[in-house]
Design an enzyme around this catalytic site. Structure first.
Site, PDB file in Angstrom:
ATOM      1  CG  ASP A 145      49.537 -22.081 -23.005  1.00 36.72           C
ATOM      2  OD1 ASP A 145      50.131 -21.296 -23.413  1.00 36.72           O
ATOM      3  OD2 ASP A 145      50.095 -23.099 -23.772  1.00 36.72           O
TER       4      ASP A 145
ATOM      5  CG  ASP B 228      50.549 -27.116 -23.929  1.00 32.69           C
ATOM      6  OD1 ASP B 228      50.436 -26.275 -23.748  1.00 32.69           O
ATOM      7  OD2 ASP B 228      50.201 -28.561 -24.684  1.00 32.69           O
TER       8      ASP B 228
END
Length: 763
Positions: A459, A650
């Protein structure tokens, strides 16, 4: 699945949901025992999954409380010939300390039994050798001892041997009998058969020596062999118990960090010192310089440096000010802090880390399945092999009594202790080592998977970047409406936890924008948020988020991250944000590529912003403007192409992709949902830990293979020798030496696993 709080008594759950329960299992001594308990639990109605660990003498069971309960599960284990009970405490740290005490008591008991058995067996052998005038060389090469000992002395030695068998090795026979009653067999079965056969053979030689003479065989006695079998098996168990204590060192260190007492501030301003586990949520605790923080909470008064290395592995202390979070077990440096408790002791971050490590060390690595399948049939196969050995000796014209001695050696040398220790010891040491460098693994499967990963997908925001974006520019469609647009935007973004939302809300606040009444707030994962503010419908999010709702933005993506605000169906404001790339990100990507791993970037941001970050860190494969469902589809596509995928993220929008990847890796500072969906968690946001995890995992996998090779190879070589394959050259492995080599095989496997504790990154 509903999981229990750290510790692991059963949790309550609605019908259809699974509950996790940790059990302490007594009576397991080998891989066959572990397999028996595993099968017993898996065959219990309502049990969805069970992981039994020989090394930790425990089982983690996932079950449906609508179909079964604790009593049914423990009864099934008892019927299989073993004991099952709940841990003494549902607090992970207290449970770990109790486990340490149990291991200590087990080690002390084994120590005196082993010493007694070794001394007694040595005395029996010394007397036998003196009386019979046989050299040690002759005994070890031929495996028998000449007669000539007086009957009274023979009975005295027999009585001493029987005492050793009963007092020191009594549990072997009790457990073997329990296994026989339920139609199973394990290492205790082999020990019982071997010692009873050696003892019975010796008694027969004393009672009826004429039978031996008629067969042309010297009436040999094996009292010292029966005693030494017990002694050597106990010695192997003693060394294993010591190894268990060493491999749980990381847990012991963690569990000891939580202080026993806390200074609670009363409303009157006085301090009251109470047990840390009695502190309630909302109470305030004073932490003086040099103290360890007793609870998880947030700072409400004071400023200090706090050493959080025990949780994050980060060597530098973190500056803590009012509003910052602190964690129980961390060490306060110079300043005095007042901390408001946000979680009780048994739900603290430290307790959760200890619990996750305990679960990881109790888990079964995929490679363990091979050992389980073999050990499930190994014991009965070895009993048949021993009987076949006796038959072959007779078939080739040798005295049947000599064949019996060879059969006893086969039974003893075949004890599958090493197979039971081959993978659990490696998992225990490696998960503890991973925790020390700052990686928390949820079990043996993530540990083993990391070695096979071919593709790592990152990400962007909060993973490759710092996760603390700032607004670099703001543009209002109508200049006169800029102030009102900022008010609307702050009102919506203040309710969101997304890093971009927090940055925009902070920017608007700094420009003097006061929030307005808001209602109907709704966040769309990976897109944005919407709400009604002061009677107006406000949307704040990505360009795609607005366009899906028919709102034209007219301004295309740039290299910057952009967020739009729309008011009543028309865009009204545009924010440009920048987020610094993590300084170690490029090194992390370079290390992964050097390890042969392909790296991708998967983000919800625009193409320009995604490619800017990708270029900065050296990533070639970029997937931009990806919503949660797009991220999920991208992971599935990679898997369909044959890749072993690790996803690193996250945020809440990363959770589906983390769960879909073969290995999900969450950043410890990320959302609880992301961490819950991941198989591994980086306790500090240092992406270089990923390459270190791959390296450690590959080292662990090599160690597991070496252990299994030596465990199986030992039996492949030792069993034919014990059966008499080298008898033509005058070499026969006596039952006593068979028991010694069996113990040494277990020691070699444990020692090889302990080498993982010396692993260092790059070595």
């Amino acid at each position: 699945m509903t999981q229990s709080p750290p510790g692991a008594g059963p949790t309550s759950a609605d019908a259809g949901q699974l509950t996790r329960m940790r059990l302490t299992i007594g009576g397991m001594t080998c891989a066959a025992c572990q397999s028996h308990v595993q099968r017993a639990l898996e065959r219990t109605s309502g049990v969805a999954h069970a992981a039994v660990s020989l090394m930790t003498s425990s089982a983690v069971v996932d079950f449906d409380p609508a179909k079964t309960d604790l009593a049914a599960i423990t009864t099934r284990v008892t019927k299989a010939g073993y004991e099952a009970s709940l841990p003494a405490s549902d607090d992970a740290i207290d449970a770990q300390k109790a486990e340490e005490q149990r291991q200590g008591a087990e080690y002390r008991t084994l120590r005196w039994k082993t010493i007694t058995a070794l001394v007694g067996a040595s005395a029996v052998m010394a007397v036998s050798m003196r009386e019979m005038g046989m050299s040690l060389a002759g005994m070890t090469m031929r495996g028998d001892m000449s007669g000539g000992m007086s009957p009274s002395l023979s009975w005295a030695l027999g009585a001493a041997t029987l005492m050793i068998m009963v007092v020191c090795g009594g549990e072997f026979y009790v457990r073997a009998a329990k296994a026989a009653r339920v139609g199973t067999s394990d290492m205790n079965t082999l020990v019982a058969i071997g010692t009873v056969a050696a003892f019975g053979y010796s008694v027969f030689a004393v009672v009826a020596p004429h039978v031996f003479h008629r067969s042309g065989v010297t009436p040999s006695v094996y009292f010292e062999t029966a005693a030494f079998i017990v002694a050597f098996v106990l010695l192997g168990h003693l060394l294993e118990a010591r190894a268990k204590q060493r491999t749980t060192l990381a847990l012991r260190d963690l569990a000891s960090l939580r202080p026993a007492r806390a200074r609670v501030l009363l409303p009157s301003g006085d301090e009251l010192e109470i047990a840390a586990e009695e502190v309630l949520v909302g109470e305030r605790v004073r932490v003086r310089p040099g103290d360890r923080v007793a609870v998880d909470g947030r700072v409400v008064e004071g400023e200090s440096e706090v050493d959080e290395s025990m949780l994050t592995g980060e060597p530098l202390p973190a500056r803590k000010r009012v509003g910052d979070a602190v964690f129980g077990g961390t060490s306060n440096a110079s300043g005095t802090l007042v901390v408001e408790t946000t979680r009780i002791a048994k739900e603290s971050a430290l307790a959760q880390v200890v619990q996750l490590l305990r679960d990881a060390q109790s888990s079964r690595a995929p490679m363990q399945k091979l050992a389980d399948r073999v050990s499930a049939v190994f014991v009965p196969a070895m009993v048949l092999a021993a009987l076949a050995t006796v038959g072959l000796w007779v078939l080739f014209g040798e005295p049947w009594l000599r064949g019996v001695a060879a059969g006893v050696a086969v039974v003893v040398v075949a004890c599958p202790c090493a197979m039971g220790l081959a993978t659990p010891t490696a998992v225990m040491v490696a998960t503890g080592r991973a925790a020390r460098i700052g990686v928390l693994l949820r079990g043996g499967e993530p540990l083993e998977l990391a070695a096979t990963v071919t593709t790592v997908v990152f990400d962007k925001t909060g993973t490759l970047t710092e996760g603390h974006p700032t607004v670099s520019a703001f543009e209002a469609r109508e200049a006169v409406e800029a102030a009102r647009t900022l008010q609307y935007t702050r009102s919506v973004e203040a309710a969101s936890e997304h890093p971009l939302a927090r940055a925009i809300a902070t920017y608007a606040k700094g420009r003097g924008a006061e929030p307005l009444p808001m209602e109907g707030f709704a966040a769309v994962s990976g897109g944005g948020a919407e709400a009604t503010v002061d009677g107006h419908r406000i949307l704040v999010g990505s360009r795609a988020f607005l366009e899906e709702r028919g709102i034209e933005t007219s301004i295309h993506d740039s290299d910057a991250t952009r967020v739009w605000t729309a008011v009543d169906g028309a865009w009204a404001g545009l924010f440009e944000l920048t987020d610094a790339v993590r300084p170690e990100a490029k090194d992390a990507v370079t290390a992964l590529r050097a390890a042969g791993v392909e790296v991708h970037l998967l983000t919800g941001d625009g193409e320009g912003a995604a490619r800017r970050v990708a270029a900065a860190v050296g990533i070639d494969h970029v997937h931009a403007r990806a919503r949660p469902e797009d991220k999920l589809a991208a992971i599935r596509a990679l898997r369909k192409d044959g890749a072993i995928v690790a996803m690193v993220g996250d945020g809440i929008n990363d959770a589906p992709a983390l769960a879909e990847a073969q290995l999900g890796i969450a950043i410890g500072s990320g959302s609880d949902l992301a961490i819950a969906a991941a198989g591994a968690t980086l306790l500090r946001p240092d992406l270089r830990l990923l390459a270190q995890l791959v390296d450690l995992s590959r080292a662990t996998r090599r160690t597991m293979r070496q252990n299994l090779f030596w465990a199986f190879g030992y039996n492949v070589v030792a069993i034919p020798v014990a059966a008499g394959a080298l008898w033509h050259w005058g070499i026969l492995l006596s039952p006593m030496l068979a028991s010694a080599t069996m113990a040494l095989s277990s020691v070699s496997v444990v020692t090889n696993s302990l080498r993982l504790g010396l692993w260092r990154p790059g070595r």
